[in-house]
Structures are given as C-alpha cells and as structure tokens.
Design an enzyme around this catalytic site. Structure first.
Site, PDB file in Angstrom:
ATOM      1  N   ASP A   8       0.880  -1.175   0.000  1.00  0.00           N
ATOM      2  CA  ASP A   8       0.000   0.000   0.000  1.00  0.00           C
ATOM      3  C   ASP A   8       0.914   1.221   0.000  1.00  0.00           C
ATOM      4  OD1 ASP A   8      -2.370   1.618   0.319  1.00  0.00           O
ATOM      5  OD2 ASP A   8      -1.946   1.767   2.446  1.00  0.00           O
ATOM      6  N   SER A   9       0.301   2.389  -0.211  1.00  0.00           N
ATOM      7  CA  SER A   9       1.065   3.630  -0.124  1.00  0.00           C
ATOM      8  C   SER A   9       1.568   3.865   1.296  1.00  0.00           C
ATOM      9  CB  SER A   9       0.163   4.807  -0.505  1.00  0.00           C
ATOM     10  OG  SER A   9      -0.892   4.906   0.444  1.00  0.00           O
ATOM     11  N   CYS A  71      -4.485  -1.365  -1.880  1.00  0.00           N
ATOM     12  CA  CYS A  71      -4.631   0.076  -2.043  1.00  0.00           C
ATOM     13  C   CYS A  71      -5.579   0.325  -3.219  1.00  0.00           C
ATOM     14  CB  CYS A  71      -3.248   0.671  -2.344  1.00  0.00           C
ATOM     15  SG  CYS A  71      -3.272   2.434  -2.709  1.00  0.00           S
ATOM     16  N   GLU A 150      -2.104   8.163   8.456  1.00  0.00           N
ATOM     17  CA  GLU A 150      -0.676   7.782   8.438  1.00  0.00           C
ATOM     18  C   GLU A 150       0.058   8.280   9.680  1.00  0.00           C
ATOM     19  OE1 GLU A 150       1.881   6.434   6.060  1.00  0.00           O
ATOM     20  OE2 GLU A 150       0.022   5.377   5.599  1.00  0.00           O
ATOM     21  N   CYS A 182     -10.975   3.438   0.469  1.00  0.00           N
ATOM     22  CA  CYS A 182      -9.533   3.597   0.710  1.00  0.00           C
ATOM     23  C   CYS A 182      -9.207   2.718   1.909  1.00  0.00           C
ATOM     24  CB  CYS A 182      -9.209   5.063   1.007  1.00  0.00           C
ATOM     25  SG  CYS A 182      -7.534   5.339   1.653  1.00  0.00           S
ATOM     26  N   HIS A 184      -6.981   2.847   4.103  1.00  0.00           N
ATOM     27  CA  HIS A 184      -6.677   3.567   5.349  1.00  0.00           C
ATOM     28  C   HIS A 184      -7.924   3.772   6.212  1.00  0.00           C
ATOM     29  CE1 HIS A 184      -2.848   4.630   3.412  1.00  0.00           C
ATOM     30  NE2 HIS A 184      -2.441   5.172   4.553  1.00  0.00           N
TER      31      HIS A 184
HETATM   32  N1  DGL Z   1      -4.692   3.348   1.037  1.00  0.00           N
HETATM   33  C1  DGL Z   1      -4.819   3.938  -0.260  1.00  0.00           C
HETATM   34  C2  DGL Z   1      -6.119   3.520  -0.934  1.00  0.00           C
HETATM   35  O1  DGL Z   1      -6.685   2.493  -0.592  1.00  0.00           O
HETATM   36  C3  DGL Z   1      -4.646   5.399  -0.473  1.00  0.00           C
HETATM   37  C4  DGL Z   1      -3.948   6.299   0.424  1.00  0.00           C
HETATM   38  C5  DGL Z   1      -3.124   7.355  -0.306  1.00  0.00           C
HETATM   39  O2  DGL Z   1      -3.660   8.318  -0.830  1.00  0.00           O
HETATM   40  O3  DGL Z   1      -1.921   7.141  -0.341  1.00  0.00           O
HETATM   41  O4  DGL Z   1      -6.583   4.196  -1.827  1.00  0.00           O
END
Ligand code: DGL
Length: 264
Positions: A8-9, A71, A150, A182, A184
């Site tokens: 993931d990011s 992600c 984050e 997302c 997150h």
């Molecule tokens: N966790 C990522 C997602 O599912 C995105 C977070 C980011 O913008 O880096 O889209």
C-alpha cells in the site's frame, strides 16, 4: 522465502494484512508500506504506476508467489499494468464496493469515500457505469484523510474533525450506505460510523479481499508453523513499529525497506 506480498502507499493496507493473517496464520506475509511516497491518492497515475512496479519487482525478488495490491488508488492506476508486466504472477486488487452497496441500499442512495486519485480514475468510471442507472452515487473525495491516518493517532482532533465534515456532507446527500474506498479508512471506521449516525451502513472491503486472496494464494505458498509477518517501510520505521503493535493483533518484524525501494 516463499510468501504472499502485500503493499500500500502506507499503513492503510494493514487492514487487509490483518484480515489475511487471520485466514492464513501459517503463511509468510511480506508487506511494503510506501509511506515515504504517500499519499498516492494525490499524485498522478504515472507516479503510482512507477512506485507499484518497483515494489512488485522487490516483492518478487523476496519470493512472493502472489501479490495483494492493498490500495484502491494503486489498483485503479496500476493493476492492469502490473498484470501485463508479470503475467505469471497472480494479483488481487481492491476497489470500492459499489456493487455490494447497490444491493444493500434501501433508498437507492450510496456514498463513496475515497482518494481523489481513485475517484478520478478510468477504472472507477467503468465501475460506476456498471451500476444500475437508478442508483444515486454521491462521490466524496477525501484529500488529506489518508495522510492524517498515516500519522498514527486515530483520535487526533484534525482527523476526527475531517471525518465529521465528510460525514455531514454525506448525511446532507441522504445516503443510507457508505463505501470505504480507501484501505486507510478501515482504521477509523468507528469514527466514520459514529459521525454518519445509526441510519447509515458502512461497507469495507478488507474482509472480502482477504477471503479472495486467501483462496487464490493458499496453495501457492508453503504453510509453516512459525510463518513470519515482515513489514518494510520507505518511511519512518519507529512509527510503523508503534502502529503495528497498536493496530495488529500479532507480532511483526518491522524494518526499513531495501534502499532500492527508497529511490524514485
Ligand atoms: N490506502 C490507499 C487507498 O486504498 C490510499 C492512500 C493514499 O492516498 O496514499 O486508496
């Protein structure tokens, strides 16, 4: 070492990793958190494609027999490129759960919280087009929200205030179902549910994605009693250690990612 790769990011995909570990407790897992280059959702698709290719090449070099793109933003921008580049390697991606939401809504009004990158993608546009014409979809780009998560403090004032603002807009649009688009956002689901109120159901994809990945990958990786979970980050190692011990119910080996992953 034979393993399943997950990336993931940043820390969002840990929601998928957590669900995957519960299903495959004896399978080695290697997770890359690209926190040094997050957020992906506010960068261009080309950047996300390049980061994703670099990470997958690394995971393969570390013995990944399958990769979960944990992600939504990277799935939307890059999974088709990854599948083309590595046709033998199975990939599982995540996308906003619009179809389940369309089946679950009672009033035909659904909200989607996601990064600007996901909502602007061609893949998401195709997903939208595939829904019934009668479905109203309220798009809610949430720039900055993944970044606040984050930081690791899930009760931070700025984070809760941001969620409340998004929830107020979704309530005003009278949606009765909200999709977390997302990875997150899974970690603040409780805040999102509280802010939306009791009449709104929230749908997350961590569970169904991990179920699909477990089914697809289980036989490709040798099970072992003490299968490790390794987390590697291009960001702050100490913060990832703290987050992993607070958010995950199992022990992880947390280290800095290989220097090849740090370069752009
Ligand atoms: N966790 C990522 C997602 O599912 C995105 C977070 C980011 O913008 O880096 O889209």
């Amino acid at each position: 070492m034979n393993c399943i790769g997950v990336f993931d990011s940043g820390v969002g995909g840990l929601s998928v990793l957590k669900a995957l570990r519960a299903r495959l407790p004896h399978t080695a897992l290697l997770y890359v958190a690209d926190s040094g280059h997050a957020p992906y959702g506010e960068r261009g698709a080309q950047f996300v494609i390049e980061r994703s290719q670099r990470i997958v090449a690394h995971l393969l070099g570390e013995g990944a027999a399958g990769v979960v793109v944990a992600c939504n933003t990277a799935t939307a921008a890059a999974v088709h490129v990854l599948r083309q580049a590595w046709p033998e390697l199975p990939f599982v991606g995540v996308e906003p759960a619009l179809k389940p939401a369309a089946a679950m809504t009672r009033n035909g009004r659904v909200g989607v919280m996601a990064t600007p990158g996901t909502l602007a993608s061609e893949k998401f546009a195709a997903l939208l087009r595939a829904q019934p014409a009668t479905l109203h979809v309220e798009l809610r780009p949430c720039p900055g929200l993944a970044h606040l998560i984050e930081a690791g403090d899930l009760d931070a004032h700025a984070l809760v205030a941001s969620i409340e603002a998004h929830a107020a807009a979704l309530r005003a649009a009278m949606v009765d179902t909200v999709v977390l688009g997302c990875t997150h956002y899974s970690f603040v689901r409780h805040h999102i549910e509280a802010a939306l109120g009791p009449g709104v159901q929230v749908i997350d994809t961590a569970e169904p994605v991990s179920r699909h990945a477990a089914r697809l990958f289980a036989k490709r990786v040798t099970a072992e009693p003490d299968a490790p979970v390794r987390l590697r980050t291009t960001g702050d190692v100490v913060r990832l250690r703290e987050i992993a011990s607070a958010w995950l119910p199992f022990a992880c080996d947390v280290q800095a990612a290989s220097p090849t992953l740090h370069r752009l």
